[in-house]
Design an enzyme around this catalytic site. Structure first.
Site, PDB file in Angstrom:
ATOM      1  N   ASP A  12       0.642  -1.058   0.128  1.00  0.00           N
ATOM      2  CA  ASP A  12       0.089   0.043  -0.028  1.00  0.00           C
ATOM      3  C   ASP A  12       0.879   1.325   0.013  1.00  0.00           C
ATOM      4  O   ASP A  12       1.924   1.221   0.514  1.00  0.00           O
ATOM      5  CB  ASP A  12      -1.021   0.284   1.299  1.00  0.00           C
ATOM      6  N   GLU A  49      -0.762  -1.669   5.354  1.00  0.00           N
ATOM      7  CA  GLU A  49       0.145  -1.862   6.076  1.00  0.00           C
ATOM      8  C   GLU A  49       0.352  -0.471   7.145  1.00  0.00           C
ATOM      9  O   GLU A  49       0.340  -0.489   8.271  1.00  0.00           O
ATOM     10  CB  GLU A  49       1.644  -2.127   6.073  1.00  0.00           C
ATOM     11  N   GLU A  50      -0.069   0.452   6.382  1.00  0.00           N
ATOM     12  CA  GLU A  50      -0.001   1.829   6.848  1.00  0.00           C
ATOM     13  C   GLU A  50      -0.945   2.231   7.743  1.00  0.00           C
ATOM     14  O   GLU A  50      -0.865   3.188   8.732  1.00  0.00           O
ATOM     15  CB  GLU A  50       0.047   2.937   5.556  1.00  0.00           C
ATOM     16  N   ARG A  76      17.706  -7.224  15.427  1.00  0.00           N
ATOM     17  CA  ARG A  76      17.662  -7.227  16.865  1.00  0.00           C
ATOM     18  C   ARG A  76      16.842  -8.122  17.283  1.00  0.00           C
ATOM     19  O   ARG A  76      15.802  -8.527  16.781  1.00  0.00           O
ATOM     20  CB  ARG A  76      17.007  -5.836  17.175  1.00  0.00           C
ATOM     21  N   HIS A  85       8.056   8.518   4.624  1.00  0.00           N
ATOM     22  CA  HIS A  85       6.488   9.470   4.789  1.00  0.00           C
ATOM     23  C   HIS A  85       6.977  10.946   4.415  1.00  0.00           C
ATOM     24  O   HIS A  85       6.258  11.871   4.798  1.00  0.00           O
ATOM     25  CB  HIS A  85       5.982   9.341   6.258  1.00  0.00           C
TER      26      HIS A  85
END
Length: 402
Positions: free
Chosen positions: A80, A138-139, A177, A363
């Site tokens: 997306d 996802e956003e 991580r 973004h």
């Protein structure tokens, strides 16, 4: 096998770039990615890879069955875009007003499509099965991962790997991580209801702007005085609206903000503290309020064994010069939902544009990334998948890497 896979990916890199640039020119926002989904389906149709469409919405789940028995590993990419006007001066600039791929999801999709194509060519040598999860939305919460999981995208999957192209990290660096790597992302909205009036007679009002301003300050004490310094949390106000004439005291003011945490207990405590502080601040000022608190994605928590496995796989990639453990990021990601159901890990692939010392962040209207990072991401994900299948397959079917 890894050597063969890497060679195939290098040969198909130009195709990867072409796909990414096409998707960049024709972006679609979350939950409206209909043409993008059709493009992904058409890609798989042309090469003969089976898939299931409309998974949890606009999601697509493709799969390749290897020539020998073995486990199932999943790889995920989102597709997306964002409601942002593309301000880059490039040939592949978005053609859709007010919409652009400002976070690299076009690159994620191109990476996974070409990786699937390459793996399909060596499928007979693979033990087990590889699943390719193309995720929509996802956003924006509730996101696409949760609905895709509910629709069975993880059925039979033993482990999952995913990556994010990261423009702020130098190309050639892979960051991993163990444990929390990205934060839980929540949203809150507060409306302060005072009593408006003439700006020259403030004593006859309940000034919603003053009350809301005091509330902004009070909320900052949650992190500084209520959260254990060993833990991490963010409380940020992103919007403060109380528009009115210059000589009128506003009846109401609205605050919108976000909370970011890693620890679920801290997350619960911060939500309770926001309610308590809003209530107390308004009680002191004799005002009323409305508060809504929306839980977004949980924290992305990587599993130890799969994370160590990924770091080892990344070290085998020629284009990778640094594999390092990164600090946790306060940004959110709904990859967290996958990791709540099965083992896996999420990592960052450095994608800083060449010759750019201060790249635009994700973004941003001028966001871009180094397309060479897609090849690194494809090799790393592909190597992780192949090596995982080899190690977990029945011993008689284990294939040595060359």
């Amino acid at each position: 096998m890894n050597s063969k896979l890497h060679t195939l990916l290098e040969e198909k890199f130009d195709e990867m770039v072409q796909i990414r640039r096409y998707l960049h020119q024709y972006p679609e926002p979350s939950f409206k990615e209909f043409q993008t989904a059709a493009y992904i389906r058409s890609f798989y149709d042309k090469i003969g890879i089976s898939y299931r469409a409309n998974v949890g919405g606009n999601g697509i789940v493709a799969s390749i069955q290897g020539g020998n028995p073995g486990p199932t590993v999943a790889l995920r990419a989102d597709f997306d875009a964002l409601p942002i006007q593309d301000e880059k001066d490039v040939p592949y600039q978005s053609t859709v007003p007010g919409v652009m791929h400002a976070c690299g999801h076009d690159g994620h999709t191109a990476t996974l499509l070409v990786l699937a194509k390459a793996l399909f060519e060596i499928r007979d040598s693979l033990p087990g099965k590889i699943v390719f999860i193309h995720q929509h939305a996802e956003e924006y919460a509730p996101g696409g991962a949760k609905s895709m999981i509910e629709d069975g995208c993880l059925d039979g999957v033993d482990a999952i790997f995913g990556t994010h192209l990261w423009s702020l990290t130098p190309t050639g660096v892979v960051q991993y991580r163990t444990g929390p790597i990205m934060a839980a992302a929540d949203r809150f909205e507060i409306t302060i209801k005072g009593a408006g009036g003439h700006g020259a007679q403030p004593h006859k009002t309940k000034d919603s702007i003053v009350i809301a301003s005091q509330l902004v300050v009070n909320l900052q004490q949650i992190v500084s005085r209520r959260v254990n310094p060993i833990d991490s949390a963010v409380v940020s106000i992103g919007s403060f609206v109380a528009e009115n004439a210059f000589n009128i005291i506003a009846d109401s003011a609205r605050l919108i903000g976000t909370v970011r945490t890693f620890n679920e207990d801290v997350r619960n405590d911060v939500e309770k503290e926001i309610e308590r502080i809003v209530q107390g601040t308004c009680l002191t000022a004799d005002a009323s309020y409305e508060l809504s608190y929306t839980r977004g994605y949980p924290s992305v928590v990587n599993h130890p064994e799969e994370t160590a496995f990924l770091a080892s796989a990344a070290s085998q990639i020629d284009e990778v010069h640094t594999v390092e453990e990164t600090e946790p990021h306060m940004t959110g990601e709904d990859f967290s939902y996958y990791l709540q159901h099965i083992k896996g890990t999420f990592f960052f692939t450095g994608a800083q544009p060449e010759g750019v010392d201060a790249p635009y962040p994700h973004h941003h209207p001028k966001f871009d990334f180094n397309e060479k990072a897609m090849l690194i991401a494809a090799k790393t994900l592909g190597t992780a998948a192949v090596e995982y299948l080899r190690e977990q397959a029945p011993s008689k079917n284990v294939i040595k890497a060359n």
